[in-house]
Each structure stands twice: as structure tokens, then as C-alpha cells.
Write a protein that holds these residues in place. Structure first.
Motif, mmCIF file in Angstrom:
data_model
loop_
_atom_site.group_PDB
_atom_site.id
_atom_site.type_symbol
_atom_site.label_atom_id
_atom_site.label_comp_id
_atom_site.label_asym_id
_atom_site.label_seq_id
_atom_site.Cartn_x
_atom_site.Cartn_y
_atom_site.Cartn_z
ATOM 1 N N PHE A 21 -91.812 18.587 -1.308
ATOM 2 C CA PHE A 21 -92.490 19.147 -2.473
ATOM 3 C C PHE A 21 -93.526 18.171 -3.026
ATOM 4 O O PHE A 21 -94.658 18.539 -3.321
ATOM 5 C CB PHE A 21 -91.479 19.491 -3.568
ATOM 6 C CG PHE A 21 -90.456 20.510 -3.146
ATOM 7 C CD1 PHE A 21 -90.842 21.641 -2.445
ATOM 8 C CD2 PHE A 21 -89.122 20.337 -3.452
ATOM 9 C CE1 PHE A 21 -89.910 22.599 -2.066
ATOM 10 C CE2 PHE A 21 -88.181 21.286 -3.064
ATOM 11 C CZ PHE A 21 -88.579 22.417 -2.374
ATOM 12 N N ALA B 146 -95.078 27.736 -7.964
ATOM 13 C CA ALA B 146 -94.390 28.174 -6.745
ATOM 14 C C ALA B 146 -93.331 27.164 -6.326
ATOM 15 O O ALA B 146 -92.215 27.537 -5.926
ATOM 16 C CB ALA B 146 -95.406 28.372 -5.619
ATOM 17 N N VAL B 147 -93.642 25.885 -6.429
ATOM 18 C CA VAL B 147 -92.689 24.835 -6.071
ATOM 19 C C VAL B 147 -91.482 24.870 -6.998
ATOM 20 O O VAL B 147 -90.332 24.776 -6.550
ATOM 21 C CB VAL B 147 -93.365 23.448 -6.121
ATOM 22 C CG1 VAL B 147 -92.322 22.337 -6.087
ATOM 23 C CG2 VAL B 147 -94.325 23.290 -4.950
ATOM 24 N N LEU C 119 -89.217 27.678 -6.077
ATOM 25 C CA LEU C 119 -88.444 27.401 -4.864
ATOM 26 C C LEU C 119 -87.320 26.411 -5.142
ATOM 27 O O LEU C 119 -86.193 26.587 -4.660
ATOM 28 C CB LEU C 119 -89.364 26.860 -3.768
ATOM 29 C CG LEU C 119 -88.702 26.556 -2.422
ATOM 30 C CD1 LEU C 119 -88.000 27.789 -1.869
ATOM 31 C CD2 LEU C 119 -89.725 26.026 -1.433
ATOM 32 N N TYR D 84 -84.515 28.164 -6.840
ATOM 33 C CA TYR D 84 -83.728 28.938 -5.885
ATOM 34 C C TYR D 84 -82.783 28.030 -5.106
ATOM 35 O O TYR D 84 -81.606 28.368 -4.903
ATOM 36 C CB TYR D 84 -84.651 29.683 -4.925
ATOM 37 C CG TYR D 84 -83.929 30.206 -3.711
ATOM 38 C CD1 TYR D 84 -83.088 31.314 -3.805
ATOM 39 C CD2 TYR D 84 -84.057 29.572 -2.476
ATOM 40 C CE1 TYR D 84 -82.390 31.778 -2.702
ATOM 41 C CE2 TYR D 84 -83.367 30.031 -1.366
ATOM 42 C CZ TYR D 84 -82.536 31.135 -1.484
ATOM 43 O OH TYR D 84 -81.849 31.587 -0.402
ATOM 44 N N LEU D 85 -83.269 26.871 -4.669
ATOM 45 C CA LEU D 85 -82.437 25.954 -3.901
ATOM 46 C C LEU D 85 -81.286 25.413 -4.734
ATOM 47 O O LEU D 85 -80.179 25.213 -4.228
ATOM 48 C CB LEU D 85 -83.290 24.794 -3.373
ATOM 49 C CG LEU D 85 -84.320 25.157 -2.302
ATOM 50 C CD1 LEU D 85 -85.163 23.947 -1.932
ATOM 51 C CD2 LEU D 85 -83.623 25.727 -1.062
ATOM 52 N N PRO E 25 -83.215 31.553 3.119
ATOM 53 C CA PRO E 25 -84.169 30.603 2.536
ATOM 54 C C PRO E 25 -85.560 30.719 3.154
ATOM 55 O O PRO E 25 -86.571 30.544 2.462
ATOM 56 C CB PRO E 25 -83.545 29.234 2.842
ATOM 57 C CG PRO E 25 -82.088 29.518 2.973
ATOM 58 C CD PRO E 25 -82.018 30.867 3.626
ATOM 59 N N VAL F 193 -87.303 33.631 1.456
ATOM 60 C CA VAL F 193 -87.695 33.275 0.090
ATOM 61 C C VAL F 193 -88.929 32.375 0.125
ATOM 62 O O VAL F 193 -89.892 32.567 -0.634
ATOM 63 C CB VAL F 193 -86.540 32.568 -0.644
ATOM 64 C CG1 VAL F 193 -87.013 32.031 -1.997
ATOM 65 C CG2 VAL F 193 -85.374 33.526 -0.835
ATOM 66 N N LEU F 194 -88.914 31.390 1.015
ATOM 67 C CA LEU F 194 -90.055 30.493 1.165
ATOM 68 C C LEU F 194 -91.305 31.259 1.565
ATOM 69 O O LEU F 194 -92.398 31.030 1.018
ATOM 70 C CB LEU F 194 -89.734 29.429 2.220
ATOM 71 C CG LEU F 194 -90.862 28.461 2.595
ATOM 72 C CD1 LEU F 194 -91.275 27.646 1.382
ATOM 73 C CD2 LEU F 194 -90.422 27.558 3.724
ATOM 74 N N LEU G 168 -92.668 33.296 -1.492
ATOM 75 C CA LEU G 168 -93.330 32.453 -2.488
ATOM 76 C C LEU G 168 -94.653 31.903 -1.949
ATOM 77 O O LEU G 168 -95.652 31.837 -2.669
ATOM 78 C CB LEU G 168 -92.412 31.302 -2.893
ATOM 79 C CG LEU G 168 -91.209 31.676 -3.754
ATOM 80 C CD1 LEU G 168 -90.288 30.478 -3.937
ATOM 81 C CD2 LEU G 168 -91.666 32.192 -5.109
ATOM 82 N N SER H 135 -92.017 27.537 7.039
ATOM 83 C CA SER H 135 -91.304 28.766 7.410
ATOM 84 C C SER H 135 -90.706 28.654 8.804
ATOM 85 O O SER H 135 -89.568 29.071 9.043
ATOM 86 C CB SER H 135 -92.255 29.961 7.345
ATOM 87 O OG SER H 135 -92.702 30.180 6.027
ATOM 88 N N THR I 258 -87.723 26.226 8.703
ATOM 89 C CA THR I 258 -86.606 26.829 7.983
ATOM 90 C C THR I 258 -85.969 27.956 8.787
ATOM 91 O O THR I 258 -84.737 28.069 8.852
ATOM 92 C CB THR I 258 -87.076 27.381 6.624
ATOM 93 O OG1 THR I 258 -87.721 26.331 5.891
ATOM 94 C CG2 THR I 258 -85.900 27.902 5.819
#
Length: 204
Positions: free
Chosen positions: A32, A62-63, A66, A69-70, A92, A95-96, A99, A128, A131
Motif C-alpha cells: 500500500f 481505495a487503499v 481495501l 476489508y482485510l 480477496p 474485492v481487489l 476497488l 489481482s 491474489t
């Protein structure tokens, strides 16, 4: 992500624990922070101060979303961010992707410089992919993002962007020393980040 990352499970299926220095480096040189630094550098080098600040604000929102969410994911999972069921590991990634796509759309609507849109799309592809692939194989997201920032930084910012290349060895060492990843997982992350960043520079 630091200690809030998808971590390598040591013996007995539990995440490993490394040295304090490795844990600190992993926390400070997290994906991040690295991407936000590169994004901000690119924004302020390609747009006016007020416009650049607005673009950076979009990326930071956006960060934060995220990260939130984490943190929720971690609170619901006794294994931290490591999801023991393979099928659950694609969530995840989705979701990534959502976003990241939203960020790209907002930047486009704000008429952001093409460099910023390309940078965001390229990093979204790297994050992406890494992940999503954990459904089959683990790779270090820290290293993937660090290597992507190194290639994109040098290509977009020249000598100033070389600072991102200097942190790559530290990130790679930290992820292994912290026992978050094996050397093979670090190497795979490095390959993914470098190849996608290079492709983005050449194609996008």
C-alpha cells in the motif's frame, strides 16, 4: 501489509514468525505504501498540485477501503489473512479487482493523466494476478508490488524512480526472514511484478 498480509504457514499450519527487523521492514515497505508513493510521485510530476492532490485522494480512499476489508477478514479468520480453504482465497481477489476498477473509472472521469491510469491498471493487474493465484500457488504480494513499482518507477520517473528499485532487495529478504514466504514464493512474486510492469510499459 506487513503482519496483516497473507502469510506463509509454517509447521503445523500456523503462520511463521521471523525477526523483529524483518517484521518491521515488511510492515514499513508494504504494498500500500509503495504504490501510494509511486502514484503520488507520478501524479505530482504529470499534473498541477491541486489536481494531483485530488487524484492521490482517490487512490488513498481505495487503499483505505481495501485495508478495512482485510481487517474484517482477519477478525473473522483465526488464521489471520491466510485462508485455509482454497476456494475462499478468490474472494480477496474479487474485492481487489472491484476497488481497482472503481479507481480506474474515477480517474478517467476526473480526466487524470494517462500515466496515472496506466500505472493503476498495471498495478491492478499485478495485484489481482498474485491474489487470484493463491488458489493454486502462493506468491509474495509484497515482492510483486515492490518489483512492479521498481520497473514502473524507473520508466515513469527516471532517476527519481530508482529509489523503488533500491527497496526490492530489502522487501525480498524481509519476506523470507519473516517466514511469510519461501524463497520460491518470493521469486514467483518478483517474476509476476516485473513481467506485468514491463508489459505495461511496452503496451499500455
Amino acid at each position: 501489509m506487513g503482519k496483516h498480509a497473507l502469510r506463509f504457514r509454517g509447521e503445523g499450519g500456523q503462520p511463521g514468525a521471523g525477526t523483529p527487523l524483518a517484521a518491521t521492514l515488511g510492515a514499513v515497505l508494504n504494498p500500500f505504501l509503495l504504490f501510494t508513493a509511486l502514484f503520488a510521485g507520478t501524479a505530482f510530476s504529470s499534473a498541477g498540485s491541486w489536481e494531483a492532490a485530488g487524484y492521490v485522494a482517490v487512490e488513498i480512499v481505495a487503499v483505505v477501503a481495501l485495508v478495512a476489508y482485510l481487517l474484517v477478514l482477519k477478525s473473522r479468520n483465526d488464521s489471520g489473512f491466510w485462508l485455509p480453504v482454497r476456494e475462499e482465497r478468490l474472494v480477496p481477489a474479487l474485492v481487489l479487482l472491484m476497488l481497482g476498477a472503481t479507481t480506474v473509472v474515477l480517474l478517467t472521469l476526473l480526466d487524470a493523466p494517462a500515466e496515472l491510469v496506466r500505472l493503476t491498471v498495471g498495478m491492478l493487474a499485478t495485484a489481482s494476478l498474485v491474489t487470484a493465484l493463491v488458489a493454486w500457488i502462493k506468491a509474495s504480494a509484497h515482492v510483486a508490488v515492490a518489483c512492479h513499482c521498481a520497473v514502473a518507477g524507473v520508466a515513469g520517473l527516471g532517476l527519481a524512480g530508482a529509489v523503488f528499485a533500491l527497496v526490492v532487495p530489502a522487501v525480498m529478504w524481509a519476506r523470507v526472514a519473516e517466514r511469510a514466504h519461501t524463497p520460491a514464493e518470493v521469486a514467483f512474486g518478483a517474476l509476476a511484478g516485473t513481467v506485468i510492469a514491463a508489459a505495461g510499459v511496452l503496451v499500455l
